[in-house]
Scaffold this active site. Structure first.
Site, mmCIF file in Angstrom:
data_model
loop_
_atom_site.group_PDB
_atom_site.id
_atom_site.type_symbol
_atom_site.label_atom_id
_atom_site.label_comp_id
_atom_site.label_asym_id
_atom_site.label_seq_id
_atom_site.Cartn_x
_atom_site.Cartn_y
_atom_site.Cartn_z
ATOM 1 N N VAL A 139 64.814 53.192 13.451
ATOM 2 C CA VAL A 139 65.112 51.932 12.609
ATOM 3 C C VAL A 139 66.081 51.952 11.722
ATOM 4 C CG1 VAL A 139 62.704 50.946 13.643
ATOM 5 C CG2 VAL A 139 62.883 52.131 11.175
ATOM 6 N N TYR A 151 57.030 54.462 -1.543
ATOM 7 C CA TYR A 151 56.069 53.734 -0.443
ATOM 8 C C TYR A 151 55.744 52.408 -1.086
ATOM 9 C CZ TYR A 151 52.544 53.299 2.967
ATOM 10 O OH TYR A 151 51.929 53.113 4.276
ATOM 11 N N LYS A 204 56.430 48.637 0.719
ATOM 12 C CA LYS A 204 55.491 47.917 1.477
ATOM 13 C C LYS A 204 55.266 46.397 0.648
ATOM 14 C CE LYS A 204 54.216 50.605 4.689
ATOM 15 N NZ LYS A 204 54.519 50.222 6.207
HETATM 16 P P1 NAP Z 1 51.999 57.559 11.605
HETATM 17 O O1 NAP Z 1 50.688 57.893 12.470
HETATM 18 O O2 NAP Z 1 52.482 58.575 10.569
HETATM 19 O O3 NAP Z 1 52.848 57.048 12.508
HETATM 20 C C1 NAP Z 1 54.046 56.660 12.184
HETATM 21 C C2 NAP Z 1 55.217 56.371 13.187
HETATM 22 O O4 NAP Z 1 56.487 55.776 12.656
HETATM 23 C C3 NAP Z 1 55.582 57.239 14.463
HETATM 24 O O5 NAP Z 1 55.544 56.606 15.555
HETATM 25 C C4 NAP Z 1 56.882 57.614 13.873
HETATM 26 O O6 NAP Z 1 57.738 58.005 14.913
HETATM 27 C C5 NAP Z 1 57.567 56.134 13.550
HETATM 28 N N1 NAP Z 1 58.601 56.479 12.655
HETATM 29 C C6 NAP Z 1 58.941 57.278 11.566
HETATM 30 N N2 NAP Z 1 60.120 57.095 10.977
HETATM 31 C C7 NAP Z 1 60.906 56.311 12.108
HETATM 32 C C8 NAP Z 1 62.262 55.838 12.332
HETATM 33 N N3 NAP Z 1 63.210 55.941 11.065
HETATM 34 N N4 NAP Z 1 62.562 54.950 12.960
HETATM 35 C C9 NAP Z 1 61.650 54.538 13.977
HETATM 36 N N5 NAP Z 1 60.137 54.958 13.931
HETATM 37 C C10 NAP Z 1 59.709 55.954 13.017
HETATM 38 O O7 NAP Z 1 51.742 56.357 10.847
HETATM 39 P P2 NAP Z 1 50.277 55.308 10.921
HETATM 40 O O8 NAP Z 1 49.341 55.776 9.866
HETATM 41 O O9 NAP Z 1 49.895 54.998 12.452
HETATM 42 O O10 NAP Z 1 50.945 54.059 10.098
HETATM 43 C C11 NAP Z 1 51.624 53.020 10.740
HETATM 44 C C12 NAP Z 1 51.922 51.892 10.012
HETATM 45 O O11 NAP Z 1 50.921 51.409 9.138
HETATM 46 C C13 NAP Z 1 53.208 52.540 8.756
HETATM 47 O O12 NAP Z 1 54.102 51.655 8.479
HETATM 48 C C14 NAP Z 1 52.434 52.831 7.486
HETATM 49 O O13 NAP Z 1 52.997 52.748 6.638
HETATM 50 C C15 NAP Z 1 51.192 51.556 7.699
HETATM 51 N N6 NAP Z 1 49.979 51.890 7.004
HETATM 52 C C16 NAP Z 1 49.183 52.995 7.434
HETATM 53 C C17 NAP Z 1 47.974 53.411 6.546
HETATM 54 C C18 NAP Z 1 47.044 54.241 7.170
HETATM 55 O O14 NAP Z 1 45.995 54.551 6.435
HETATM 56 N N7 NAP Z 1 47.386 55.066 7.888
HETATM 57 C C19 NAP Z 1 47.391 52.406 5.606
HETATM 58 C C20 NAP Z 1 48.464 51.306 5.388
HETATM 59 C C21 NAP Z 1 49.579 51.082 6.063
HETATM 60 P P3 NAP Z 1 57.667 59.534 15.426
HETATM 61 O O15 NAP Z 1 56.391 60.127 15.957
HETATM 62 O O16 NAP Z 1 59.067 59.897 16.278
HETATM 63 O O17 NAP Z 1 57.968 60.350 14.132
#
Ligand code: NAP
Length: 244
Positions: A61, A152, A156
């Protein structure tokens, strides 16, 4: 939602995968992206096994060109585009005094500018169609801040401003733009937390548990559905009652 077309960024695992599966279960054709060719293949395999439809696509992205090209391809191949889920996100944590410019840039470029790239292309198609649903995945720490996560948290918090501004700009075209702010969710991103930080986190979560990816996916799929048509510019917290 049968026949609608969605793009979910960062759909290889975690929240992105759960959202992709939820949308596909509602009849949506899901373009699930990851940074590698095969990254979202397992997500699509799970969708197909459950009787849904979609495809796995490579997308970084941070590349405006790649985003523009993918949107053109989707529009040409599917003939429509209805739902954008800006979910791709990374962390590169560090204390303020030691934060490298490269870590600041990487996080802002992926989490905030990446969402802008996708929203800009999506809005071109949605404006012509007079319909669209955009959901940006923010975070509880975008509202409350978190030591060691200045990049981060800024990204956000920025997504909340982006959401509210785009909502105002696109409302008259029947396009809604909302954000979901997950609390702490069980995914790879939080798997790095030590047992000690988990314990202290739980003290601040009234529901006394981390959230599941399905907790988030339910909220996202509602905001992505026609049923949420009079809701725009909002931030929906999914955090077990963790308010500041
Ligand atoms: P995750 O398991 O670390 O997965 C992150 C995803 O983002 C992966 O599919 C990764 O693809 C993709 N990604 C990373 N860099 C990218 C790029 N440059 N272009 C396109 N895709 C990219 O994360 P998650 O915990 O599911 O979190 C998903 C979202 O929710 C994030 O925005 C995170 O900040 C937000 N969030 C998470 C939490 C939490 O507690 N987990 C809380 C609040 C918000 P690859 O597999 O190819 O690396």
């Amino acid at each position: 939602m049968t026949g609608q077309v969605a793009l979910v960024t960062g759909a290889s695992r975690g929240i992105g995968r759960a959202v992709s599966m939820k949308l596909a279960a509602a009849g949506v054709y899901v373009v699930a992206t990851a940074t590698t060719e095969s990254g979202a293949a397992e997500t699509i395999a799970a969708i197909t096994a459950a009787g849904g439809r979609g495809e796995a696509v490579k997308l970084d992205v941070t590349s405006a060109e790649a985003v523009e090209s993918l949107f053109k391809t989707i529009h040409t191949q599917q003939g429509r585009f209805d739902i954008l889920i800006n979910n791709a996100g990374i962390t590169k944590d560090g204390l303020l005094v030691r934060m490298k410019d490269s870590d600041w840039d990487a996080v802002l470029d992926t989490n905030l500018k990446g969402a802008f790239h996708c929203l800009r292309e999506a809005s071109k198609i949605m404006t012509r169609a007079r319909y669209g649903r955009v959901v940006n995945i923010s975070s509880v720490v975008g509202e409350m801040g978190n030591p060691g996560q200045i990049n981060y948290c800024a990204s956000k918090a920025g997504l909340i401003g982006l959401t509210k501004s785009a909502a105002r700009e696109l409302a008259k075209r029947n396009i809604t733009v909302n954000a979901v702010a997950p609390g702490f969710i069980e995914t790879d991103m939080t798997a790095v937390l030590t047992e000690k930080s988990r314990e202290s986190l739980l003290l601040n979560i009234p529901m006394e548990r981390l959230g599941s990816v399905d907790d988030v996916a339910h909220a996202v799929s509602f905001l992505a559905s026609p049923a949420s048509g009079y809701i725009t510019g909002q931030l929906l917290s999914v955090n077990g009652g963790m308010y500041m």
